[in-house]
Every structure is written in structure tokens, then in C-alpha cells.
Write an enzyme that holds these catalytic residues in place. Structure first.
Site, PDB file in Angstrom:
ATOM      1  N   SER A  55     -20.894 -39.155 -46.504  1.00  0.00           N
ATOM      2  CA  SER A  55     -22.340 -38.928 -46.468  1.00  0.00           C
ATOM      3  C   SER A  55     -22.600 -37.548 -45.881  1.00  0.00           C
ATOM      4  O   SER A  55     -22.137 -37.234 -44.784  1.00  0.00           O
ATOM      5  CB  SER A  55     -23.015 -39.991 -45.603  1.00  0.00           C
ATOM      6  OG  SER A  55     -24.290 -39.519 -45.193  1.00  0.00           O
ATOM      7  N   HIS A  90     -21.876 -38.900 -50.975  1.00  0.00           N
ATOM      8  CA  HIS A  90     -22.989 -39.843 -50.819  1.00  0.00           C
ATOM      9  C   HIS A  90     -24.186 -39.050 -50.285  1.00  0.00           C
ATOM     10  O   HIS A  90     -24.112 -38.438 -49.222  1.00  0.00           O
ATOM     11  CB  HIS A  90     -22.531 -40.913 -49.826  1.00  0.00           C
ATOM     12  CG  HIS A  90     -23.524 -41.980 -49.517  1.00  0.00           C
ATOM     13  ND1 HIS A  90     -23.612 -43.168 -50.212  1.00  0.00           N
ATOM     14  CD2 HIS A  90     -24.463 -42.062 -48.538  1.00  0.00           C
ATOM     15  CE1 HIS A  90     -24.554 -43.929 -49.678  1.00  0.00           C
ATOM     16  NE2 HIS A  90     -25.096 -43.277 -48.668  1.00  0.00           N
ATOM     17  N   ASP A  96     -27.937 -39.185 -49.017  1.00  0.00           N
ATOM     18  CA  ASP A  96     -28.957 -40.095 -48.489  1.00  0.00           C
ATOM     19  C   ASP A  96     -30.342 -39.504 -48.692  1.00  0.00           C
ATOM     20  O   ASP A  96     -30.660 -38.445 -48.153  1.00  0.00           O
ATOM     21  CB  ASP A  96     -28.721 -40.325 -46.994  1.00  0.00           C
ATOM     22  CG  ASP A  96     -27.522 -41.211 -46.745  1.00  0.00           C
ATOM     23  OD1 ASP A  96     -27.524 -42.348 -47.253  1.00  0.00           O
ATOM     24  OD2 ASP A  96     -26.579 -40.749 -46.071  1.00  0.00           O
ATOM     25  N   MET A 108     -34.156 -40.045 -47.899  1.00  0.00           N
ATOM     26  CA  MET A 108     -35.048 -40.791 -47.011  1.00  0.00           C
ATOM     27  C   MET A 108     -36.452 -40.224 -47.153  1.00  0.00           C
ATOM     28  O   MET A 108     -36.631 -39.004 -47.068  1.00  0.00           O
ATOM     29  CB  MET A 108     -34.578 -40.630 -45.572  1.00  0.00           C
ATOM     30  CG  MET A 108     -33.149 -41.118 -45.387  1.00  0.00           C
ATOM     31  SD  MET A 108     -32.602 -40.837 -43.714  1.00  0.00           S
ATOM     32  CE  MET A 108     -31.062 -41.751 -43.738  1.00  0.00           C
ATOM     33  N   HIS A 164     -28.190 -42.386 -52.621  1.00  0.00           N
ATOM     34  CA  HIS A 164     -28.643 -43.606 -51.924  1.00  0.00           C
ATOM     35  C   HIS A 164     -30.141 -43.440 -51.680  1.00  0.00           C
ATOM     36  O   HIS A 164     -30.545 -42.722 -50.778  1.00  0.00           O
ATOM     37  CB  HIS A 164     -27.849 -43.744 -50.615  1.00  0.00           C
ATOM     38  CG  HIS A 164     -28.290 -44.877 -49.750  1.00  0.00           C
ATOM     39  ND1 HIS A 164     -27.823 -45.055 -48.466  1.00  0.00           N
ATOM     40  CD2 HIS A 164     -29.149 -45.912 -49.972  1.00  0.00           C
ATOM     41  CE1 HIS A 164     -28.388 -46.126 -47.940  1.00  0.00           C
ATOM     42  NE2 HIS A 164     -29.198 -46.664 -48.825  1.00  0.00           N
ATOM     43  N   MET A 207     -33.563 -44.271 -50.449  1.00  0.00           N
ATOM     44  CA  MET A 207     -34.315 -45.060 -49.463  1.00  0.00           C
ATOM     45  C   MET A 207     -35.773 -44.651 -49.598  1.00  0.00           C
ATOM     46  O   MET A 207     -36.286 -43.810 -48.860  1.00  0.00           O
ATOM     47  CB  MET A 207     -33.772 -44.772 -48.046  1.00  0.00           C
ATOM     48  CG  MET A 207     -32.410 -45.400 -47.801  1.00  0.00           C
ATOM     49  SD  MET A 207     -31.546 -44.728 -46.367  1.00  0.00           S
ATOM     50  CE  MET A 207     -30.576 -43.429 -47.137  1.00  0.00           C
ATOM     51  N   MET A 264     -25.337 -52.412 -46.431  1.00  0.00           N
ATOM     52  CA  MET A 264     -25.600 -51.592 -45.244  1.00  0.00           C
ATOM     53  C   MET A 264     -24.958 -52.281 -44.045  1.00  0.00           C
ATOM     54  O   MET A 264     -25.176 -53.464 -43.806  1.00  0.00           O
ATOM     55  CB  MET A 264     -27.103 -51.431 -45.006  1.00  0.00           C
ATOM     56  CG  MET A 264     -27.841 -50.557 -46.024  1.00  0.00           C
ATOM     57  SD  MET A 264     -27.100 -48.952 -46.336  1.00  0.00           S
ATOM     58  CE  MET A 264     -27.170 -48.196 -44.708  1.00  0.00           C
ATOM     59  N   GLY A 285     -31.591 -45.298 -41.989  1.00  0.00           N
ATOM     60  CA  GLY A 285     -32.537 -44.335 -41.424  1.00  0.00           C
ATOM     61  C   GLY A 285     -31.865 -43.185 -40.699  1.00  0.00           C
ATOM     62  O   GLY A 285     -32.370 -42.074 -40.724  1.00  0.00           O
ATOM     63  N   GLY A 313     -24.800 -41.887 -37.512  1.00  0.00           N
ATOM     64  CA  GLY A 313     -24.282 -42.016 -36.149  1.00  0.00           C
ATOM     65  C   GLY A 313     -24.577 -43.327 -35.454  1.00  0.00           C
ATOM     66  O   GLY A 313     -24.455 -43.416 -34.229  1.00  0.00           O
ATOM     67  N   ASP A 335     -21.691 -48.893 -45.753  1.00  0.00           N
ATOM     68  CA  ASP A 335     -22.351 -47.659 -45.304  1.00  0.00           C
ATOM     69  C   ASP A 335     -22.955 -47.869 -43.923  1.00  0.00           C
ATOM     70  O   ASP A 335     -23.839 -48.707 -43.751  1.00  0.00           O
ATOM     71  CB  ASP A 335     -23.455 -47.302 -46.322  1.00  0.00           C
ATOM     72  CG  ASP A 335     -24.177 -46.007 -45.987  1.00  0.00           C
ATOM     73  OD1 ASP A 335     -23.740 -45.280 -45.072  1.00  0.00           O
ATOM     74  OD2 ASP A 335     -25.194 -45.728 -46.670  1.00  0.00           O
ATOM     75  N   GLY A 336     -22.480 -47.077 -42.964  1.00  0.00           N
ATOM     76  CA  GLY A 336     -23.061 -47.106 -41.624  1.00  0.00           C
ATOM     77  C   GLY A 336     -22.031 -47.444 -40.565  1.00  0.00           C
ATOM     78  O   GLY A 336     -21.417 -48.515 -40.598  1.00  0.00           O
ATOM     79  N   GLY A 337     -21.785 -46.491 -39.676  1.00  0.00           N
ATOM     80  CA  GLY A 337     -20.859 -46.741 -38.570  1.00  0.00           C
ATOM     81  C   GLY A 337     -19.409 -46.877 -38.996  1.00  0.00           C
ATOM     82  O   GLY A 337     -18.614 -47.524 -38.308  1.00  0.00           O
ATOM     83  N   GLY A 381     -20.178 -40.701 -42.529  1.00  0.00           N
ATOM     84  CA  GLY A 381     -20.896 -39.451 -42.297  1.00  0.00           C
ATOM     85  C   GLY A 381     -20.426 -38.768 -41.039  1.00  0.00           C
ATOM     86  O   GLY A 381     -19.593 -37.861 -41.060  1.00  0.00           O
ATOM     87  N   SER A 382     -20.943 -39.233 -39.889  1.00  0.00           N
ATOM     88  CA  SER A 382     -20.624 -38.543 -38.637  1.00  0.00           C
ATOM     89  C   SER A 382     -19.128 -38.570 -38.336  1.00  0.00           C
ATOM     90  O   SER A 382     -18.598 -37.608 -37.778  1.00  0.00           O
ATOM     91  CB  SER A 382     -21.433 -39.146 -37.481  1.00  0.00           C
ATOM     92  OG  SER A 382     -21.355 -40.541 -37.500  1.00  0.00           O
TER      93      SER A 382
END
Ligand code: DX5
Ligand code: ZN
Length: 216
Positions: free
Chosen positions: A6, A31, A33, A35, A65, A67, A138, A143, A146, A173-175, A195-196
Site C-alpha cells: 500500500s 495497492h 487506497d 479515501m 481500494h 473507500m 479488512m 481510514g 499503521g 489489509d491492515g496491520g 503499507g507502513s
């Protein structure tokens, strides 16, 4: 196994050089994002970013993605700029619209995916299975980059993999980091957004290699 980094948490002024380093480390899909400040409380990129990405990196896939609660304007705009994969949130529009836009994407040879928030029941996928190339679960509330992987996600991944009978890949996706990727993989996920973990350590290639290592 596919890693789709991401780009959300990349320093915006360093997007191009960061993407180049990741591509050199073997990444083939990014990816992106989107938003809208309404469906999620944050703003990110618009269609121009996808146009620029495809102009400079035509060989790489752009996974969008989305949103946003405004598919009528957004879906055609991202398709026009060359999105290769479009991921639509189940929660973002009524079911008749979801059907309409999934059909539209198929018609435009764009790969389709449905995204579920952490509290949306997995069973809602049943009706859409014939129209999906992938499913994105998710593993945080969308949103922001990190955030921490929600532990209950493991069971949801399992449930989705069972429902989809291994015919449709499950993405998370996420963490996602080396530890949570391993957990998600064991539960049956096969596409990993990070991502992060990849872009915030000053060692893009090293982080990608690390993730590849645990997913092997
Ligand atoms: C969250 C986004 C994610 C996020 C991933 O709303 O959909 O793609 O940027 O970032 P990390 O890997 O840092 O959780
Ligand atoms: Zn995302």
C-alpha cells in the site's frame, strides 16, 4: 502468494522512487487506497495518481481500494485512468449498485474484488461469488495506515476461505507485518497488503524480502 504494498504511507514527494525500489525487489502489484473523507475520515489520492502510476509503470498492476460512498463518479473515473483491479466495499453502496458496478468492471476487463469491514458478516459474499476475482478482508477498520491487526480476523479469514472453497483468493489489509502475515497465511490468505511495514523503516527492499521469507 502475492504482496501488494500500500502506497498510502509513502512520503508523497517520494512516491516514484519508493515504487521503483519495491518493483526492483520483485513487486508486481501496488495497492492504492482511495479515501474520500466521507466513507472513511481521511483523504488520500484521486484518479490522477492512477493515471500517473500507469504512465510511468505500465508493467505494474494498480489495485484500487475504493473507500467512497460515491461509486457513480468514482468507479468510471478510476477505470478510465487504467485501474487493473477495483476493490469495492460491501458497506459503501446498496446491493443493486454493487451488482451494477461489478458487472461494469467485468465488462471493462477490470479485475473485481469485494471488501468487507471487520464487522461485516462473511456470508454476505455468497451472492456475489460468481462476479468476484478476489475478496479483501479488512484486518483493521479502514481510514489510516499503521494500525494494529485485529486478532479476530484470523477466524474470519478461515471462514471466508471455506466459503469460497479456495476458488477465489482472500486478501488481507491492515496491520500486516512478518508476524501477522504468517498468521493470515496459515488461515488461508494468499494476497497481502502491507503499507507502513514496507515503507516506514527506511529499508524497502529489506522489508519486502523479510515478508517474502515468511510467506514462502
Ligand atoms: C487502511 C488501508 C490500508 C493501509 C495499510 O484503510 O486500506 O491499505 O494503508 O497500511 P498498514 O499496512 O500500515 O496497516
Ligand atoms: Zn487498503
Amino acid at each position: 502468494m502475492l504482496i501488494a504494498p500500500s502506497i498510502l504511507n509513502i512520503d508523497n514527494l517520494k512516491l516514484s522512487e519508493s515504487i521503483k525500489i519495491a518493483a526492483k525487489a520483485g513487486i508486481t502489484r501496488f495497492h492504492i487506497d482511495i479515501m474520500d473523507g466521507h466513507f472513511v475520515p481521511n483523504l488520500s489520492f484521486g484518479p490522477q495518481l492512477v493515471a500517473d502510476f500507469k504512465r510511468d509503470f505500465p508493467q505494474l498492476e494498480a489495485e484500487v481500494h475504493l473507500m467512497s460512498n460515491n461509486p457513480d463518479d468514482m468507479v468510471p473515473a478510476f477505470v478510465k485512468e487504467g485501474a487493473d483491479v477495483m476493490l469495492l466495499h460491501y458497506e459503501s453502496m446498496p446491493e443493486d449498485k454493487l451488482n451494477y458496478w461489478l458487472d461494469y468492471l467485468k465488462h471493462h476487463q477490470v479485475k473485481t474484488g469485494m471488501v468487507l469491514n471487520p464487522d461485516t458478516p462473511i456470508e454476505v459474499l455468497t451472492k456475489y461469488m460468481s462476479m468476484l476475482d478476489q475478496v479483501l478482508l479488512m484486518t483493521v477498520y479502514p481510514g489510516f495506515g499503521g494500525q494494529k491487526f485485529i486478532p479476530e480476523s484470523t477466524q474470519r479469514i478461515n471462514q471466508a476461505v471455506n466459503l469460497l472453497q479456495n476458488k477465489i483468493p482472500v486478501e488481507v489489509d491492515g496491520g500486516i507485518n512478518a508476524e501477522t502475515a504468517k498468521i493470515a497465511r496459515k488461515a488461508g490468505a494468499s494476497i497481502f497488503v502491507a503499507g507502513s511495514y514496507i515503507f516506514c523503516q527506511n529499508n524497502i527492499a529489506g522489508q519486502i524480502n523479510e515478508l517474502n521469507g515468511v510467506l514462502r
